[in-house]
Design a protein around this motif. Structure first.
Motif, PDB file in Angstrom:
ATOM      1  N   THR A  95       0.865  -1.221   0.067  1.00 46.04           N
ATOM      2  CA  THR A  95      -0.142  -0.064  -0.006  1.00 46.04           C
ATOM      3  C   THR A  95       0.803   1.309   0.052  1.00 46.04           C
ATOM      4  OG1 THR A  95      -0.002   0.014   2.437  1.00 46.04           O
ATOM      5  CG2 THR A  95      -1.810  -1.202   1.437  1.00 46.04           C
ATOM      6  N   GLU A  96       0.232   2.293  -0.312  1.00 47.16           N
ATOM      7  CA  GLU A  96       0.963   3.714  -0.336  1.00 47.16           C
ATOM      8  C   GLU A  96       1.398   4.109   1.095  1.00 47.16           C
ATOM      9  OE1 GLU A  96       0.343   8.282  -1.623  1.00 47.16           O
ATOM     10  OE2 GLU A  96      -1.162   6.795  -2.086  1.00 47.16           O
ATOM     11  N   SER A  97       2.589   4.542   1.280  1.00 46.69           N
ATOM     12  CA  SER A  97       3.315   4.705   2.644  1.00 46.69           C
ATOM     13  C   SER A  97       3.319   6.066   2.936  1.00 46.69           C
ATOM     14  CB  SER A  97       4.584   3.998   2.743  1.00 46.69           C
ATOM     15  OG  SER A  97       4.338   2.608   2.665  1.00 46.69           O
ATOM     16  N   THR A  98       3.048   6.420   4.072  1.00 48.42           N
ATOM     17  CA  THR A  98       3.189   7.745   4.359  1.00 48.42           C
ATOM     18  C   THR A  98       4.671   8.320   4.736  1.00 48.42           C
ATOM     19  OG1 THR A  98       2.958   7.302   6.897  1.00 48.42           O
ATOM     20  CG2 THR A  98       0.968   7.718   5.696  1.00 48.42           C
ATOM     21  N   GLY A  99       4.959   9.654   5.031  1.00 51.40           N
ATOM     22  CA  GLY A  99       6.551   9.846   5.268  1.00 51.40           C
ATOM     23  C   GLY A  99       6.952   9.323   6.439  1.00 51.40           C
ATOM     24  N   SER A 100       6.057   8.917   7.727  1.00 51.37           N
ATOM     25  CA  SER A 100       7.024   8.207   8.914  1.00 51.37           C
ATOM     26  C   SER A 100       6.869   6.768   8.796  1.00 51.37           C
ATOM     27  CB  SER A 100       5.817   8.317   9.981  1.00 51.37           C
ATOM     28  OG  SER A 100       4.530   8.174   9.616  1.00 51.37           O
ATOM     29  N   GLU A 101       6.080   6.305   7.796  1.00 56.00           N
ATOM     30  CA  GLU A 101       6.102   4.975   7.606  1.00 56.00           C
ATOM     31  C   GLU A 101       7.395   4.747   6.675  1.00 56.00           C
ATOM     32  OE1 GLU A 101       2.405   3.791   5.944  1.00 56.00           O
ATOM     33  OE2 GLU A 101       1.295   3.511   7.868  1.00 56.00           O
ATOM     34  N   VAL A 102       7.474   5.472   5.749  1.00 52.80           N
ATOM     35  CA  VAL A 102       9.096   5.180   4.873  1.00 52.80           C
ATOM     36  C   VAL A 102      10.118   5.115   5.940  1.00 52.80           C
ATOM     37  CG1 VAL A 102      10.583   6.345   3.345  1.00 52.80           C
ATOM     38  CG2 VAL A 102       8.185   6.628   2.830  1.00 52.80           C
ATOM     39  N   ALA A 103      10.036   6.037   6.880  1.00 54.76           N
ATOM     40  CA  ALA A 103      11.407   5.622   7.677  1.00 54.76           C
ATOM     41  C   ALA A 103      11.336   4.405   8.321  1.00 54.76           C
ATOM     42  CB  ALA A 103      11.552   6.870   8.690  1.00 54.76           C
ATOM     43  N   LEU A 104      10.249   4.024   8.609  1.00 51.83           N
ATOM     44  CA  LEU A 104      10.085   2.765   9.487  1.00 51.83           C
ATOM     45  C   LEU A 104      10.637   1.516   8.667  1.00 51.83           C
ATOM     46  CD1 LEU A 104       9.056   1.050  12.087  1.00 51.83           C
ATOM     47  CD2 LEU A 104       6.617   1.212  11.020  1.00 51.83           C
ATOM     48  N   GLU A 105       9.951   1.545   7.299  1.00 57.39           N
ATOM     49  CA  GLU A 105      10.161   0.653   6.534  1.00 57.39           C
ATOM     50  C   GLU A 105      11.784   0.504   6.070  1.00 57.39           C
ATOM     51  OE1 GLU A 105       7.680   1.846   3.591  1.00 57.39           O
ATOM     52  OE2 GLU A 105       5.812   1.132   4.495  1.00 57.39           O
ATOM     53  N   LEU A 106      12.378   1.720   5.911  1.00 62.74           N
ATOM     54  CA  LEU A 106      13.860   1.496   5.614  1.00 62.74           C
ATOM     55  C   LEU A 106      14.474   1.017   6.965  1.00 62.74           C
ATOM     56  CD1 LEU A 106      14.460   5.136   4.262  1.00 62.74           C
ATOM     57  CD2 LEU A 106      14.494   3.023   3.336  1.00 62.74           C
ATOM     58  N   LEU A 107      13.971   1.412   8.272  1.00 56.85           N
ATOM     59  CA  LEU A 107      14.994   0.803   9.217  1.00 56.85           C
ATOM     60  C   LEU A 107      14.526  -0.575   9.265  1.00 56.85           C
ATOM     61  CD1 LEU A 107      14.100   3.361  11.844  1.00 56.85           C
ATOM     62  CD2 LEU A 107      16.270   2.869  10.900  1.00 56.85           C
ATOM     63  N   ALA A 108      13.278  -1.082   8.801  1.00 55.42           N
ATOM     64  CA  ALA A 108      12.791  -2.682   9.112  1.00 55.42           C
ATOM     65  C   ALA A 108      13.699  -3.130   7.932  1.00 55.42           C
ATOM     66  CB  ALA A 108      11.596  -2.507   8.749  1.00 55.42           C
ATOM     67  N   ALA A 109      13.803  -2.665   6.647  1.00 53.21           N
ATOM     68  CA  ALA A 109      14.455  -3.334   5.715  1.00 53.21           C
ATOM     69  C   ALA A 109      16.135  -3.707   5.969  1.00 53.21           C
ATOM     70  CB  ALA A 109      14.441  -2.549   4.404  1.00 53.21           C
ATOM     71  N   ASN A 110      16.601  -2.664   6.607  1.00 50.13           N
ATOM     72  CA  ASN A 110      17.877  -2.754   6.785  1.00 50.13           C
ATOM     73  C   ASN A 110      18.259  -3.647   8.295  1.00 50.13           C
ATOM     74  OD1 ASN A 110      20.136  -0.569   5.527  1.00 50.13           O
ATOM     75  ND2 ASN A 110      17.969   0.304   5.831  1.00 50.13           N
ATOM     76  N   TYR A 111      17.241  -3.785   9.082  1.00 49.95           N
ATOM     77  CA  TYR A 111      17.234  -4.671  10.193  1.00 49.95           C
ATOM     78  C   TYR A 111      17.327  -6.238   9.450  1.00 49.95           C
ATOM     79  CZ  TYR A 111      15.904  -7.714  13.836  1.00 49.95           C
ATOM     80  OH  TYR A 111      15.549  -8.647  14.963  1.00 49.95           O
ATOM     81  N   LEU A 112      16.194  -6.327   8.646  1.00 50.59           N
ATOM     82  CA  LEU A 112      16.101  -7.752   7.967  1.00 50.59           C
ATOM     83  C   LEU A 112      17.271  -8.308   7.151  1.00 50.59           C
ATOM     84  CD1 LEU A 112      14.384 -10.150   7.884  1.00 50.59           C
ATOM     85  CD2 LEU A 112      13.202  -9.250   5.732  1.00 50.59           C
ATOM     86  N   ALA A 113      17.809  -7.031   6.358  1.00 46.96           N
ATOM     87  CA  ALA A 113      19.079  -7.480   5.547  1.00 46.96           C
ATOM     88  C   ALA A 113      20.381  -7.623   6.420  1.00 46.96           C
ATOM     89  CB  ALA A 113      19.393  -6.099   4.674  1.00 46.96           C
ATOM     90  N   GLY A 114      20.245  -7.133   7.587  1.00 47.97           N
ATOM     91  CA  GLY A 114      21.397  -7.849   8.322  1.00 47.97           C
ATOM     92  C   GLY A 114      21.103  -8.945   8.851  1.00 47.97           C
TER      93      GLY A 114
END
Length: 387
Positions: free
Chosen positions: A301-320
């Motif tokens: 779904t379309e993400s808001t600005g605050s969710e973008v930051a959250l998704e970036l952090l979650a992506a880097n956490y899972l990538a690690g």
């Protein structure tokens, strides 16, 4: 027989007429004198049966018991020229009936003379004291002095004084109301004084309590300020130590807090200077390592600005965790959810978690045909994955 009967009747009649003229009786409650043609001859003070000359001597009886000489109330002047209504009476007994008969002749005359004498002596004694003294203090002394003064004067009449008593010493009716008003005013003045002293004491106690309460509050506020200052100093010290250990992480954390404050739930557009460092951690170079932007699938779904930051952090956490690049992950969806405890739905057997509802997000990514979920709390300060 008729003659004898008539003789008996005649003797009885003569006896009934003559015997009372010869014998007389004086009982225990009486005194008596015998007079001959109105002149007193002898006095009788003892009870018994006595003989007198018939038709020549007569007997006068007097009361042997105590007599009451009750004087009518009289208005008398005191030393301070004020009037008092005095009601007095005297008790006395006849001790010399012969002298009593010669001087006053009868109890009525004796009562009149005794009242005059008592009234005269009482008037003289009342004039020696003030009105208040008579009412409050000297009444007993006045009665004793009047009795002592009256006693020798009544003895001249054959009367012995037993006692003189004042029944009532009161204000005249004409001034009673004003006297009572003054008494009420005096009592009111005393009551007002007592009440004023009570109010004064109450004010002193309240002022003392308020002062003590103000001192206690000031001391408590002072101690609170000291404790608060020491706590803030300790927080600054810990904060400074933490900042010194990793300044870049501190900058990253502060940026996340800023994103949470100004990025709204719904998307919006920001115009910032070209050299603004506000979104430096959302850019590919700089910040803490490399933040690669995950791919977005058609299902997300379309993400808001605050969710973008959250998704970036979650992506880097899972990538690690997967040891892959963040750009190799495909974002599937981001859902707001709640967990029953602080484990965020991924409890560890060796950990105990507070049992409290914890709001947060579940961010799902796809990699090489598999879906991976990252669980985050509301401010992204804690993330975990059940894989």
């Amino acid at each position: 027989m008729k003659f004898l009967a008539g003789l008996v009747v005649l003797i009885a009649i003569i006896g009934a007429i003559v015997l009372p003229q010869i014998f007389y009786i004086v009982d225990e409650t009486q005194l008596a004198i015998v007079t001959r043609f109105g002149e007193p001859r002898v006095s009788i003070t003892s009870p018994g049966l006595y003989v007198k000359t018939p038709f020549v001597e007569t007997v006068r009886y007097f009361e042997k018991r105590i007599l009451i000489f009750d004087a009518p109330p009289d208005s008398l002047l005191t030393e301070d020229k004020k009037r008092l209504v005095i009601d007095v009476y005297a008790r006395a007994r006849i001790v010399d009936p012969l002298l009593f008969f010669k001087t006053v002749n009868s109890e009525a005359q004796a009562t009149s003379r005794a009242i005059d004498i008592i009234g005269s002596e009482l008037r003289r004694e009342i004039a020696l004291d003030t009105q208040i003294e008579v009412i409050l203090e000297t009444r007993e002394g006045i009665m004793n002095r009047v009795r002592d003064s009256v006693t020798p004067k009544l003895l001249d009449f054959g009367i012995q004084t037993v006692d003189v008593r004042i029944k009532r010493a009161d204000f005249p009716d004409t001034i009673a109301d004003s006297v009572y008003a003054r008494m009420q005013a005096e009592r009111q003045r005393i009551a007002d004084r007592e009440r004023a002293e009570g109010f004064e004491r109450d004010a002193e106690v309240r002022a003392n309590v308020d002062r003590q309460a103000a001192i206690i509050r000031a001391e408590a506020e002072r101690d609170a300020q000291i404790i608060r200052g020491e706590g803030e100093a300790e927080a600054v010290r810990i904060f400074a130590e933490s900042l010194g250990q990793d300044p870049e992480f501190y900058a990253f954390q502060r940026s996340l807090q800023a994103y949470k404050v100004f990025l709204p739930e719904n998307g919006t557009t920001f115009v910032l200077p070209a050299d603004s460092s506000l979104f430096q951690f959302l850019q590919t170079p700089g910040g803490i390592g490399q933040f690669d932007v995950p791919q977005v699938s058609a299902e997300s779904t379309e993400s808001t600005g605050s969710e973008v930051a959250l998704e970036l952090l979650a992506a880097n956490y899972l990538a690690g965790k997967l040891d892959v690049g963040a750009n190799e992950l495909t974002l599937v969806r981001t859902n707001a959810t709640e967990w029953s405890d602080a484990s965020l739905g991924c409890p560890r057997p060796d950990m105990a978690y507070p049992q409290a509802v914890t709001p947060g997000f579940e961010i799902t990514f796809e990699h090489e045909g598999g879906n991976y979920a990252v669980h985050s709390n509301g401010d992204a300060s804690y993330m975990t994955s059940c894989q």
